[in-house]
Design a protein around this motif. Structure first.
Motif, PDB file in Angstrom:
ATOM      1  N   ASN A  87       5.624   0.537  13.591  1.00  0.00           N
ATOM      2  CA  ASN A  87       5.206  -0.992  13.364  1.00  0.00           C
ATOM      3  C   ASN A  87       3.789  -1.314  13.561  1.00  0.00           C
ATOM      4  OD1 ASN A  87       7.983  -1.409  12.757  1.00  0.00           O
ATOM      5  ND2 ASN A  87       8.559  -1.902  14.934  1.00  0.00           N
ATOM      6  N   ASN A  88       3.323  -0.692  14.559  1.00  0.00           N
ATOM      7  CA  ASN A  88       1.773  -0.676  14.676  1.00  0.00           C
ATOM      8  C   ASN A  88       1.103  -0.284  13.655  1.00  0.00           C
ATOM      9  OD1 ASN A  88       2.292  -2.332  17.066  1.00  0.00           O
ATOM     10  ND2 ASN A  88       1.936  -0.267  18.479  1.00  0.00           N
ATOM     11  N   LEU A  89       1.519   0.971  13.142  1.00  0.00           N
ATOM     12  CA  LEU A  89       0.903   1.419  12.083  1.00  0.00           C
ATOM     13  C   LEU A  89       0.735   0.657  10.711  1.00  0.00           C
ATOM     14  CD1 LEU A  89      -0.696   3.947  10.568  1.00  0.00           C
ATOM     15  CD2 LEU A  89       1.686   4.965  10.390  1.00  0.00           C
ATOM     16  N   PHE A  90       2.132  -0.025  10.227  1.00  0.00           N
ATOM     17  CA  PHE A  90       2.045  -0.808   9.045  1.00  0.00           C
ATOM     18  C   PHE A  90       1.389  -1.963   9.152  1.00  0.00           C
ATOM     19  CE2 PHE A  90       5.656   1.838   7.752  1.00  0.00           C
ATOM     20  CZ  PHE A  90       5.509   1.737   6.198  1.00  0.00           C
ATOM     21  N   THR A  91       1.339  -2.534  10.516  1.00  0.00           N
ATOM     22  CA  THR A  91       0.658  -3.936  10.685  1.00  0.00           C
ATOM     23  C   THR A  91      -0.913  -3.586  10.519  1.00  0.00           C
ATOM     24  OG1 THR A  91       2.121  -4.603  12.327  1.00  0.00           O
ATOM     25  CG2 THR A  91       0.087  -5.278  12.374  1.00  0.00           C
ATOM     26  N   ALA A  92      -1.320  -2.333  10.927  1.00  0.00           N
ATOM     27  CA  ALA A  92      -2.733  -1.874  10.788  1.00  0.00           C
ATOM     28  C   ALA A  92      -3.046  -1.582   9.450  1.00  0.00           C
ATOM     29  CB  ALA A  92      -3.038  -0.538  11.834  1.00  0.00           C
ATOM     30  N   LEU A  93      -2.118  -1.053   8.506  1.00  0.00           N
ATOM     31  CA  LEU A  93      -2.533  -1.014   7.208  1.00  0.00           C
ATOM     32  C   LEU A  93      -2.459  -2.070   6.435  1.00  0.00           C
ATOM     33  CD1 LEU A  93      -0.175   2.131   6.475  1.00  0.00           C
ATOM     34  CD2 LEU A  93      -2.448   2.276   6.641  1.00  0.00           C
ATOM     35  N   ILE A  94      -1.950  -3.124   6.918  1.00  0.00           N
ATOM     36  CA  ILE A  94      -1.837  -4.298   6.095  1.00  0.00           C
ATOM     37  C   ILE A  94      -3.016  -5.467   6.477  1.00  0.00           C
ATOM     38  CG2 ILE A  94      -0.585  -6.539   5.914  1.00  0.00           C
ATOM     39  CD1 ILE A  94       2.060  -5.114   6.247  1.00  0.00           C
ATOM     40  N   THR A  95      -3.000  -5.516   7.794  1.00  0.00           N
ATOM     41  CA  THR A  95      -4.120  -6.171   8.322  1.00  0.00           C
ATOM     42  C   THR A  95      -5.791  -5.911   8.208  1.00  0.00           C
ATOM     43  OG1 THR A  95      -4.109  -5.243  10.590  1.00  0.00           O
ATOM     44  CG2 THR A  95      -2.781  -7.404  10.112  1.00  0.00           C
ATOM     45  N   LYS A  96      -5.712  -4.604   8.013  1.00  0.00           N
ATOM     46  CA  LYS A  96      -7.170  -3.986   7.823  1.00  0.00           C
ATOM     47  C   LYS A  96      -7.589  -3.726   6.546  1.00  0.00           C
ATOM     48  CE  LYS A  96      -7.557  -1.770  12.424  1.00  0.00           C
ATOM     49  NZ  LYS A  96      -7.679  -0.792  13.312  1.00  0.00           N
ATOM     50  N   ARG A  97      -6.491  -3.802   5.556  1.00  0.00           N
ATOM     51  CA  ARG A  97      -6.530  -3.720   4.211  1.00  0.00           C
ATOM     52  C   ARG A  97      -5.975  -4.969   3.058  1.00  0.00           C
ATOM     53  NH1 ARG A  97      -3.641   0.225   2.353  1.00  0.00           N
ATOM     54  NH2 ARG A  97      -5.003   1.153   0.852  1.00  0.00           N
ATOM     55  N   ILE A  98      -6.505  -6.047   3.474  1.00  0.00           N
ATOM     56  CA  ILE A  98      -5.950  -7.169   2.879  1.00  0.00           C
ATOM     57  C   ILE A  98      -6.186  -7.143   1.378  1.00  0.00           C
ATOM     58  CG2 ILE A  98      -6.051  -9.858   2.800  1.00  0.00           C
ATOM     59  CD1 ILE A  98      -4.891  -8.706   5.498  1.00  0.00           C
ATOM     60  N   VAL A  99      -7.136  -6.898   0.874  1.00  0.00           N
ATOM     61  CA  VAL A  99      -7.406  -6.848  -0.642  1.00  0.00           C
ATOM     62  C   VAL A  99      -6.389  -5.800  -1.390  1.00  0.00           C
ATOM     63  CG1 VAL A  99      -9.016  -6.503  -2.711  1.00  0.00           C
ATOM     64  CG2 VAL A  99      -9.478  -7.593  -0.517  1.00  0.00           C
ATOM     65  N   ALA A 100      -6.558  -4.565  -0.745  1.00  0.00           N
ATOM     66  CA  ALA A 100      -5.347  -3.760  -1.318  1.00  0.00           C
ATOM     67  C   ALA A 100      -4.296  -3.802  -0.995  1.00  0.00           C
ATOM     68  CB  ALA A 100      -5.842  -2.193  -0.409  1.00  0.00           C
ATOM     69  N   THR A 101      -3.669  -4.589  -0.034  1.00  0.00           N
ATOM     70  CA  THR A 101      -2.354  -5.103   0.233  1.00  0.00           C
ATOM     71  C   THR A 101      -2.118  -6.143  -0.725  1.00  0.00           C
ATOM     72  OG1 THR A 101      -2.271  -4.516   2.587  1.00  0.00           O
ATOM     73  CG2 THR A 101      -0.752  -5.965   1.754  1.00  0.00           C
ATOM     74  N   VAL A 102      -2.864  -7.064  -1.023  1.00  0.00           N
ATOM     75  CA  VAL A 102      -2.468  -8.080  -1.959  1.00  0.00           C
ATOM     76  C   VAL A 102      -2.381  -7.466  -3.417  1.00  0.00           C
ATOM     77  CG1 VAL A 102      -3.315 -10.277  -3.083  1.00  0.00           C
ATOM     78  CG2 VAL A 102      -3.524  -9.945  -0.557  1.00  0.00           C
ATOM     79  N   SER A 103      -3.119  -6.560  -3.684  1.00  0.00           N
ATOM     80  CA  SER A 103      -3.235  -6.029  -4.914  1.00  0.00           C
ATOM     81  C   SER A 103      -2.072  -5.259  -5.243  1.00  0.00           C
ATOM     82  CB  SER A 103      -4.477  -5.112  -5.377  1.00  0.00           C
ATOM     83  OG  SER A 103      -5.687  -5.730  -5.156  1.00  0.00           O
ATOM     84  N   ALA A 104      -1.667  -4.370  -4.151  1.00  0.00           N
ATOM     85  CA  ALA A 104      -0.468  -3.715  -4.201  1.00  0.00           C
ATOM     86  C   ALA A 104       1.080  -4.641  -4.358  1.00  0.00           C
ATOM     87  CB  ALA A 104      -0.239  -2.621  -3.026  1.00  0.00           C
ATOM     88  N   LEU A 105       0.923  -5.740  -3.660  1.00  0.00           N
ATOM     89  CA  LEU A 105       2.052  -6.473  -3.679  1.00  0.00           C
ATOM     90  C   LEU A 105       2.286  -7.238  -5.281  1.00  0.00           C
ATOM     91  CD1 LEU A 105       1.627  -8.367  -0.400  1.00  0.00           C
ATOM     92  CD2 LEU A 105       3.524  -6.710  -1.031  1.00  0.00           C
ATOM     93  N   LEU A 106       1.097  -7.486  -5.763  1.00  0.00           N
ATOM     94  CA  LEU A 106       0.823  -7.938  -6.958  1.00  0.00           C
ATOM     95  C   LEU A 106       1.572  -7.032  -8.098  1.00  0.00           C
ATOM     96  CD1 LEU A 106       0.206 -10.343  -8.855  1.00  0.00           C
ATOM     97  CD2 LEU A 106      -2.024  -9.247  -9.135  1.00  0.00           C
ATOM     98  N   VAL A 107       1.299  -5.568  -8.115  1.00  0.00           N
ATOM     99  CA  VAL A 107       1.657  -4.778  -8.763  1.00  0.00           C
ATOM    100  C   VAL A 107       3.093  -4.486  -8.526  1.00  0.00           C
ATOM    101  CG1 VAL A 107       1.679  -2.328  -9.239  1.00  0.00           C
ATOM    102  CG2 VAL A 107      -0.324  -3.418  -8.994  1.00  0.00           C
ATOM    103  N   ILE A 108       3.615  -4.635  -7.193  1.00  0.00           N
ATOM    104  CA  ILE A 108       5.100  -4.075  -7.048  1.00  0.00           C
ATOM    105  C   ILE A 108       5.851  -5.556  -7.456  1.00  0.00           C
ATOM    106  CG2 ILE A 108       6.701  -4.103  -5.033  1.00  0.00           C
ATOM    107  CD1 ILE A 108       4.477  -2.648  -3.313  1.00  0.00           C
ATOM    108  N   ALA A 109       5.440  -6.667  -7.357  1.00  0.00           N
ATOM    109  CA  ALA A 109       6.247  -7.930  -7.897  1.00  0.00           C
ATOM    110  C   ALA A 109       6.380  -7.775  -9.394  1.00  0.00           C
ATOM    111  CB  ALA A 109       5.458  -9.232  -7.205  1.00  0.00           C
ATOM    112  N   ILE A 110       5.286  -7.718 -10.134  1.00  0.00           N
ATOM    113  CA  ILE A 110       5.335  -7.565 -11.309  1.00  0.00           C
ATOM    114  C   ILE A 110       6.141  -6.463 -11.986  1.00  0.00           C
ATOM    115  CG2 ILE A 110       3.724  -7.236 -13.695  1.00  0.00           C
ATOM    116  CD1 ILE A 110       1.581  -8.646 -12.067  1.00  0.00           C
TER     117      ILE A 110
END
Length: 261
Positions: free
Chosen positions: A2-25
């Motif tokens: 859980n700590n790993l995923f939290t770090a991947l999300i919080t420290k890479r906001i732009v990449a996370t938002v972009s990935a979520l956009l691609v996944i949602a579309i």
């Protein structure tokens, strides 16, 4: 984890938002393609069920569109070939065996004066190829001059294609003409006819008149929708995996740099 995923999300906001956009579309488009496939399957099942109902007789009408739509019907009458309408830019319903390319042609819409009734029924007699060298040349077809019996399926219209501009009132309505689309109500007003509120798409009964009546089933394209859905879901999965793998690599590099420090 859980700590790993939290770090991947919080420290890479732009990449996370972009990935979520691609996944949602990707997921939304994939679900939409699946719904299109389900709609076609449902329409085909409904059409098959209505075709199992008793055959209607156009000569014993009149019938409203809601009662007759998508049902089998027989009609007896005489064609009025001088009022025929050739619908342009219609692909062959089922391509020849071994061919994946569509061939352009016409649907032949021809009115029939029903025997014993003051009513005209428009018949979609079938498809014929166009003359590529002379686009104004009409295909040679045979039209019986006597009273005939035909069988077909009732539809509200023969299908529409995109047309530029508005349809103009024909100069001569007493000869066959080429149109992009068919206006059933407009033809009735133009000619002052009492018409059935639907058309009858003739089925293939082996009549050799120069027209093809191998109509494509409503489920045509279902496999294509499934293929498109798979591609969209694959895009969503790739977007997630790209985000995860690049994040893990970055996390690992930062860890190694920390150890060296």
């Amino acid at each position: 984890m859980n700590n790993l995923f939290t770090a991947l999300i919080t420290k890479r906001i732009v990449a996370t938002v972009s990935a979520l956009l691609v996944i949602a579309i990707g997921c939304a488009a994939g679900i939409w393609q699946l719904s299109r496939a389900d709609t076609k399957i449902g329409l085909a099942a409904n059409l098959l069920a209505r075709q199992q109902m008793p055959i209607l007789s156009a000569n014993s009408g009149p019938f409203i569109l809601e009662d007759a739509s998508e049902r089998r019907m027989i009609a007896r009458g005489q064609y009025l070939p001088q009022a025929a309408i050739w619908l342009d830019n219609r692909p062959r319903p089922i391509p020849p065996v071994g061919s994946n390319t569509s061939q352009s042609g016409f649907y032949l819409l021809m009115p029939m004066q029903l025997e014993g009734r003051d009513e005209v029924l428009w018949i979609n007699r079938g498809w014929a190829p166009r003359n590529n060298e002379n686009r104004e040349s009409l295909p040679p077809v045979k039209t019986p001059a006597n009273v005939v019996n035909i069988e077909g399926i009732v539809f509200a219209h023969p299908g529409r294609v995109y047309a530029l501009g508005e349809s103009k009132v024909p100069v001569d309505i007493d000869k066959p003409r080429i149109e992009q689309n068919f206006d059933l109500a407009g033809e009735g007003k133009l000619r002052g006819w009492v018409q059935s509120p639907y058309i009858l798409r003739e089925i293939d009964t082996g009549i050799d008149d120069g027209l093809l009546r191998e109509w494509a089933p409503l489920t045509t394209g279902v496999d294509r929708h499934y293929a498109y859905a798979f591609q969209w879901f694959a895009l969503a999965a790739c977007g997630f995996l790209f985000w995860l793998i690049t994040g893990l690599r970055q996390f690992r590099r930062q860890g190694m740099n920390g150890d060296q420090g």
